[in-house]
Write an enzyme that holds these catalytic residues in place. Structure first.
Site, short mmCIF file in Angstrom:
data_model
loop_
_atom_site.label_atom_id
_atom_site.label_comp_id
_atom_site.label_asym_id
_atom_site.label_seq_id
_atom_site.Cartn_x
_atom_site.Cartn_y
_atom_site.Cartn_z
N ARG A 433 0.83 -1.21 0.00
CA ARG A 433 0.00 0.00 0.00
C ARG A 433 0.87 1.27 0.00
NH1 ARG A 433 -5.07 1.55 2.22
NH2 ARG A 433 -5.46 -0.55 3.01
N PHE A 535 -0.30 -9.98 8.37
CA PHE A 535 -1.23 -9.45 7.37
C PHE A 535 -2.23 -8.48 8.01
CE2 PHE A 535 -4.05 -9.52 3.66
CZ PHE A 535 -3.11 -9.53 2.64
N ASP A 539 -1.42 0.32 8.76
CA ASP A 539 -1.83 1.69 9.07
C ASP A 539 -1.30 2.11 10.44
OD1 ASP A 539 -3.43 -0.19 10.30
OD2 ASP A 539 -5.27 0.98 10.13
#
Length: 617
Positions: A433, A535, A539
């Protein structure tokens, strides 16, 4: 004039919608403007201020068709003081533009007295040896007079480019001033005129009402500077012509229908009665009067018979509707629903604005950002809905899809108004990400989960807040992390504590260069390995990276923006990443303990509701 730009434009008073000519000035090639005031004010409506130089004087030829004449003004003290020089043509010409071509001056305009199919579809040409006149009509007048889509009505200043003359015109099909069309003049003489359409070279707006010119743009003024470069100004509108009138009519019609339904129910239930006295339809008493108004007498008799029949029918209907049956209850429920719908429609059209979700400016400027979302094959249906919605937001420049698993779709699989780039990853990891991406062209990045749907207005609010503080992470989901050991809890806990110290990156703006490089630094390696193994918690790690980077300076690292609403679409499918909430929270609590031991604690707390605009309440 020299390095200074002066922009003349129509400006209206909101109460009377009376048009005057305003003027603004720019010292930085049009990046910023200073409004100088009203340059020209008459008792009638003014618009389309065509300004030009001739023999060391500056003239203005505005549209003022209500006066039924085309007037020319001369600047006595440029740019704010003007005097009437003369009336050029005694005719209500609109959008008049001048150009000097070969040995003559040419005036292109439209006659506003046209109506029907010829309104906004007519073009006339006049010529003279001087812009001061006298003017003569072209032999082929009117050049156009039937098709509004042809661009007959002028759309700005005619200009010369590489030896050819070009004329901007307005395509008025569908709505007034829908878009600009450009024509190359192939023949212009006193006896003949011919032009052909050419490409304007401006990309058509695709974001509808969320784009500054999404619904129409009808004026282009292009001029060559002394340096040889070109500069142009264009207007635009987010709504079609007459939009406010249509919304008002729809709103009042909704209220009227709601009132009719309420009156109907009141009448049926006996709360409202309609009584007409018998004497209203009484016949004249004397015979001589009857002989004079016999037709009226017969009409009254017919009305009385019809009224009697109608009254009996209404009485019977009221009796049936007042019977306590399920069908009658259902009927009145439907009436109540229709009334509620009509009230909602009325409120929407009268108080709900024009439907645009406009970008906010910061220090007078606009900007753009890149959206980054991460997904995989099983969530493709969700991604398509995501791209279609967010690509219409005004400030979105590009959407980058981080494809973690499965066969990636092509970019043409999406209904998008902006480029969509699929970045296929070799390894299925949540760390992807925040991977450093040199192809991202904007400093601002909005990391947004593909299952979160919110309004473009809320997204634009978040972008504005981030532009005010680009060193912070600005997001829509706050959390309060405290305790020993630290515990992960939901937003309700943060509300109870009246503050937050963490923002979820599933919906957050950040500085792409700083945040991504920080996340992929050697310092964050141990945290990244933990994220990949579990996993989860990428964030949380990003928040620790921000906090750790600013710990010496003691600066604020995150800021919250409250969305009007947000929907988690993963709840509508079986492909949600974390459906077991408690298990998900337990894993994240372990992440907090791990990251705190490596990078130190998160900041204490920032309170809700500190912004003056109230966006963080």
């Amino acid at each position: 004039q020299g390095d200074t730009l002066f922009l003349f434009f129509e400006t209206k008073t909101t109460s009377s919608m009376h048009g005057d000519i305003g003027v603004a000035r720019s010292f930085d090639q049009g990046a910023t403007w200073e409004f100088l005031g009203i340059a020209l004010d008459e008792a009638w409506h003014l618009s389309y201020p065509f300004v030009f130089k001739y023999e060391n004087e500056i003239y203005m030829m505005p549209e003022g068709n209500k006066k039924k004449e085309l007037r020319l003004y001369r600047a006595t003290k440029f740019p704010l003081e003007w005097t009437l020089e003369k009336v050029l043509i005694n005719k209500p010409l609109i959008d008049a533009s001048l150009v000097q071509y070969e040995d003559n001056w040419w005036l292109f305009a439209s006659d506003f007295t046209r109506y029907g199919t010829e309104k906004n579809a007519e073009l006339e040409i006049w010529y003279s040896s001087s812009p001061l006149g006298p003017w003569k009509e072209h032999r082929q007048n009117p050049i156009y007079k039937a098709d509004k889509s042809l661009g007959a009505r002028n759309g700005g200043r005619l200009f010369m480019f590489e030896g050819s003359l070009y004329r901007p015109g307005q395509d008025c099909s569908g709505t007034y001033g829908r878009k600009i069309k450009l024509y190359k003049v192939e023949k212009l003489s006193k006896e003949e005129y011919k032009e052909v359409p050419v490409e304007l070279g401006i990309e058509e707006p695709k974001k509808g009402r969320n784009a500054w010119n999404g619904m129409r743009y009808h004026h282009l003024d292009a001029q060559q500077l002394e340096s040889g470069r070109w500069i142009a100004v264009m207007d635009g509108d987010r709504v079609p012509s007459g939009d406010s009138t249509r919304r008002s009519i729809s709103g009042y019609l909704g209220f009227l229908l709601a009132i009719v339904l309420v009156t109907f129910v009141g009448f049926v239930k006996g709360a409202i009665n309609c009584y007409i006295p018998p004497s209203f339809w009484a016949a004249p008493a004397r015979r001589n009067e009857l002989s004079r108004i016999l037709p009226v007498y017969r009409f009254n008799q017919k009305v009385r018979r019809y009224s009697t029949s109608l009254g009996r029918y209404i009485t019977a209907t009221k009796a049936r509707l007042n019977e306590k049956t399920w069908s009658n209850k259902l009927f009145f429920c439907v009436i109540a629903l229709l009334g509620t719908v009509n009230v909602c429609i009325a409120v929407h059209f009268l108080l709900g604005g024009n439907g645009t979700e406009e970008a906010y400016t910061h220090q007078g400027q606009r900007s753009q950002f890149t959206m980054v979302t991460m997904t995989y094959e099983a969530r493709l249906w969700n991604l398509k809905m995501f791209v279609e919605h967010y690509s219409r937001c005004e400030s979105v420049r590009e959407i980058v899809v981080v494809w973690n698993k499965g066969n990636p779709p092509g970019s043409d699989a999406f209904d998008s108004t902006v480029p969509v780039r699929i970045r296929v990853e070799e390894l299925n990891s949540l760390n992807n990400r925040f991977r450093v991406d040199p192809l991202i062209k904007t400093r601002a990045v909005l990391e947004l989960d593909d299952d979160i749907m919110m309004t473009c207005s809320d997204v634009e609010k978040g972008f504005k807040v981030w532009r005010e503080h680009p060193e912070r992470m600005v997001g829509f989901y706050p959390r309060m992390i405290d305790g020993d050991p630290p515990q992960y809890r939901n937003e309700r806990y943060a509300r109870g504590k009246k503050g937050y110290n963490l923002i979820l990156t599933g919906a957050a703006f950040m500085d792409s260069e700083f945040a991504f490089r920080r996340y992929w630094s050697e310092e964050a390696r141990e945290g990244r390995d933990y994220v990949h193994k579990n996993f989860n918690c990428e964030d949380l790690l990003m928040n620790f990276m921000y906090a750790n980077a600013s710990s010496g300076a003691g600066g604020r690292t995150v800021e919250y923006v409250h969305p009007a609403w947000a929907i988690d679409t993963s709840k509508l499918s079986s492909v949600a990443i974390s459906r077991d909430t408690q298990k998900h929270y337990d894993v994240r609590t372990k992440c907090l303990a791990k990251f705190s031991s490596i990078y130190g604690p998160l900041p204490q707390k920032w309170e809700f509701g500190r912004r003056e605009d109230g966006w963080d309440k």
